[in-house]
Design an enzyme around this catalytic site. Structure first.
Site, PDB file in Angstrom:
ATOM      1  CG  ASP A 130      -1.875  -1.103   1.331  1.00 30.14           C
ATOM      2  OD1 ASP A 130      -2.097  -1.757   0.289  1.00 30.14           O
ATOM      3  OD2 ASP A 130      -2.421  -1.329   2.419  1.00 30.14           O
ATOM      4  CG  ASP A 132       1.034   3.309   4.687  1.00 31.81           C
ATOM      5  OD1 ASP A 132      -0.172   3.005   4.617  1.00 31.81           O
ATOM      6  OD2 ASP A 132       1.932   2.490   4.940  1.00 31.81           O
TER       7      ASP A 132
END
Length: 215
Positions: A130, A132
């Site tokens: 992911d 962030d």
């Protein structure tokens, strides 16, 4: 000195001899640590050490004299991944976010594995990572504005094939952008003293994480 998610370049290891061997090895190889969201202890800054795998995370403290430099998420927008890493989804998404006009109203930058790699040049981002983000929000953000910002960010993530997780940093602590955008009655606020539910993060009492003697 140092805010949550800032990366600290250390001039020497602050770890005690009984710290895990992998933590000593990690700092020997790459002398960087991240500032944790916790209360300072005896003038020492709460830091986290990351190892080679997600399960290797170690909480420690560093003193000011052990810190050579501080790198904030905003500064990492000027950094670029190596040419052979630019095609990873997290980095593609980060590049796309630079064109999001609504995001340009804020100070923001990458944290997590993407931020760590940009600061240290150590490959920590994977194809499934992911992205962030930390978005600084010193002034109140209306839920409608948060929802619009979230939609723009999610669109950039979808184009890159990467999930983007966003925290809004308020004077009292951090909240998830997705939670605030949902206009729920109460929102989880992450503070140095731990998480708590609040009606409005900007109305909450700011928490001072500065050194506490005897903590």
């Amino acid at each position: 000195m140092g805010r949550p998610h800032d990366l600290l370049k250390l001039n020497r290891s602050p770890l005690a001899s009984d710290a895990p061997a992998w933590a000593h090895a990690a700092l020997s190889r790459i002398p960087f640590a991240v500032v944790r969201r916790a209360v300072y202890a005896n003038a020492a800054i709460p830091i986290g050490i990351r190892g080679d795998v997600r399960t290797q995370r170690y909480a420690a403290y560093a003193r000011r004299e052990e810190i050579e430099a501080i790198v904030g998420p905003e500064q990492l927008l000027a950094a670029a991944p190596s040419a052979d890493r630019r095609g990873l989804g997290a980095f593609v998404a980060l590049a796309g976010l630079r064109a999001v006009r609504r995001l340009a109203r804020y100070q923001w930058g990458p944290t997590g594995s993407a931020g760590f790699e940009l600061a240290t040049r150590l490959p920590t981002v994977s194809a499934s990572s992911d992205l962030d983000l930390l978005v600084r929000a010193p002034d109140e953000v209306a839920p409608g504005e948060a929802a619009a910002l979230l939609a723009d960010i999610q669109a950039a993530g979808a184009m890159a094939g990467a999930r983007i997780d966003v925290q809004l940093e308020t004077p009292a602590g951090a909240i998830a952008l997705s939670e605030w955008a949902a206009a729920k009655p109460r929102t989880m606020l992450r503070t140095p003293n731990g998480p708590c539910l609040v009606d409005n993060p900007w109305s909450a009492q700011p928490v001072d994480p500065s050194p506490v003697r005897g903590a």
